[in-house]
Design a protein around this motif. Structure first.
Motif, short mmCIF file in Angstrom:
data_model
loop_
_atom_site.label_atom_id
_atom_site.label_comp_id
_atom_site.label_asym_id
_atom_site.label_seq_id
_atom_site.Cartn_x
_atom_site.Cartn_y
_atom_site.Cartn_z
N VAL A 1 40.84 47.67 30.72
CA VAL A 1 39.46 47.87 30.26
C VAL A 1 39.45 48.76 29.02
N ARG A 2 40.17 49.88 29.10
CA ARG A 2 40.22 50.80 27.94
C ARG A 2 40.77 50.11 26.71
N GLY B 1 40.68 46.92 26.11
CA GLY B 1 39.69 45.95 25.66
C GLY B 1 38.61 46.58 24.80
N ILE B 2 38.17 47.76 25.20
CA ILE B 2 37.16 48.48 24.41
C ILE B 2 37.74 48.86 23.05
N GLU B 3 38.99 49.32 23.05
CA GLU B 3 39.65 49.68 21.78
C GLU B 3 39.79 48.46 20.87
N LYS B 4 40.19 47.32 21.45
CA LYS B 4 40.37 46.11 20.65
C LYS B 4 39.03 45.60 20.12
N TYR B 5 38.01 45.70 20.94
CA TYR B 5 36.66 45.29 20.51
C TYR B 5 36.26 46.13 19.30
N ASN B 6 36.42 47.45 19.40
CA ASN B 6 36.03 48.33 18.29
C ASN B 6 36.88 48.10 17.05
N GLU B 7 38.16 47.84 17.26
CA GLU B 7 39.07 47.61 16.14
C GLU B 7 38.68 46.37 15.35
N GLN C 1 31.40 45.87 28.03
CA GLN C 1 30.01 46.10 27.59
C GLN C 1 29.52 47.48 28.02
N MET C 2 29.89 47.89 29.24
CA MET C 2 29.44 49.18 29.76
C MET C 2 30.22 50.35 29.16
N GLY C 3 31.33 50.02 28.50
CA GLY C 3 32.13 51.08 27.88
C GLY C 3 33.10 51.76 28.82
N GLY C 4 33.46 51.08 29.93
CA GLY C 4 34.45 51.68 30.83
C GLY C 4 34.36 51.14 32.23
#
Length: 343
Positions: free
Chosen positions: A107-108, A110-116, A340-343
């Motif tokens: 999950v973490r 995925g959030i990093e990759k989304y932001n990148e 989507q929820m950020g974590g």
């Protein structure tokens, strides 16, 4: 397996004694392969089988140069046959599977990759009508965000699986399509790598899916689902869009079923509006009322009435076109929600 004499002859143009000897060899090979499916321990017959594949590829319209390059180092993959015949059969439930498939680190990441890749993802998401979080979730579940795409040479994998014989026609068709991809200049044969079954690149497309849905997202004239993020994300989004994705809705949600729920009402073929499920006692997972949007949904209970229950919206059906497993849909949807929820 059926090969015509003319198909075999079209691949070669020897003369004199060499021609007679070659035809005798090929006819013997045909007799061998038409009698019964290949056995995994019969790898000694693989080279002769490859020659029949080359003949079919030429008849299929693949250039002789591509055939020569693609089959130059073709190998029999015993591991692929073993993997196909010994796919694990054990009892799991979502309670044990979900934490393994979607651990916190994934999950973490995925959030990093989304932001990148946010700008690229949001542009592609808007173009194809697919929420970017689902593109990232599919990417994460299929190949751990491109971290592991498989290191089997696809031509060898597909040739091996066709030779093995259990699903010969399917794998021969995939092989011909893989050769089409090479022939079109999208990828070099040695760079075309994937799973033991021939699923390729960061999206794990079979060659047929590549030809149907993969797109050139960066405009360089090639479709590279191995190395180009624009091509990877655009191809995933194009696949979903083409099989009916609706970006005005999510995938589904976990719910609570009432005591005595009629299991005959469960399944993708049984659809009711949310208001009808509400009247039947179905509630959100936290016990509150269902959303008031009156959209059709199905109740899905992958582990039976005592396991987790979900309301499946239209996009659940769409994700099933990618992989016909309710577990797959749940893990992709769960990962997308947590991104989507950020974590």
């Amino acid at each position: 397996m059926h090969h015509s004499y003319s198909q075999l002859r079209s691949f070669f143009s020897p003369t004199g004694c060499a021609k007679v000897m070659l035809l005798a060899t090929l006819l013997a090979a045909l007799a061998l392969f038409s009698s019964s499916p290949a056995q995994a321990n019969d790898a000694e017959g693989f080279p002769a089988y490859v020659e029949t594949l080359k003949a079919e590829a030429l008849a299929h319209g693949i250039s002789a140069e591509t055939i020569e390059r693609a089959f130059e180092d073709v190998s029999f993959y015993e591991r692929a046959v073993t993997a196909d015949r010994n796919q694990p059969e054990f009892t799991i439930t979502l309670d044990t599977y979900l934490p393994r498939a979607v651990p916190d680190w994934k999950v973490r990441q995925g959030i990093e990759k989304y932001n990148e890749h946010r700008e690229l993802l949001e542009r592609i998401g808007a173009e194809y009508g697919v929420q970017p979080r689902f593109i990232v979730a599919l990417w994460g579940i299929e190949t751990n965000y491109g971290g592991y795409t498989g290191n089997f040479r696809v031509i060898s994998s597909l040739s091996t699986m066709a030779f093995e014989g259990r699903r010969e026609e399917f794998f021969k068709r995939q092989l011909m399509q893989a050769l089409e991809i090479i022939d079109a200049g999208h990828i070099e044969p040695e760079q075309m790598r994937g799973s033991w079954a021939g699923a390729m690149g960061q999206t794990q497309f079979m060659p047929s899916s590549f030809l149907a849905y993969a797109v050139d997202g960066d405009g360089d004239g090639k479709i590279d689902i191995w190395n180009s993020y624009a091509d990877v994300f655009s191809s995933a989004a194009n696949y979903l869009a083409n099989v009916g994705w609706d970006d005005t809705k999510t995938w589904g949600r976990q719910v609570q079923l009432p005591n005595g729920f009629d299991v005959e009402l469960a399944g993708l073929s049984s659809k009711k509006r949310l208001s009808e499920w509400q009247d039947l006692g179905v509630r959100r997972y936290d016990g509150s009322d269902l959303p008031t949007r009156d959209i059709p949904a199905s109740v899905i209970i992958p582990d039976g009435i005592d396991g987790r229950a979900f309301l499946a919206y239209h996009n659940w059906d769409v994700l099933m076109r990618w992989n016909r497993s309710n577990y797959f849909v749940v893990v992709v949807g769960h990962l997308a929600d947590r991104i989507q929820m950020g974590g």
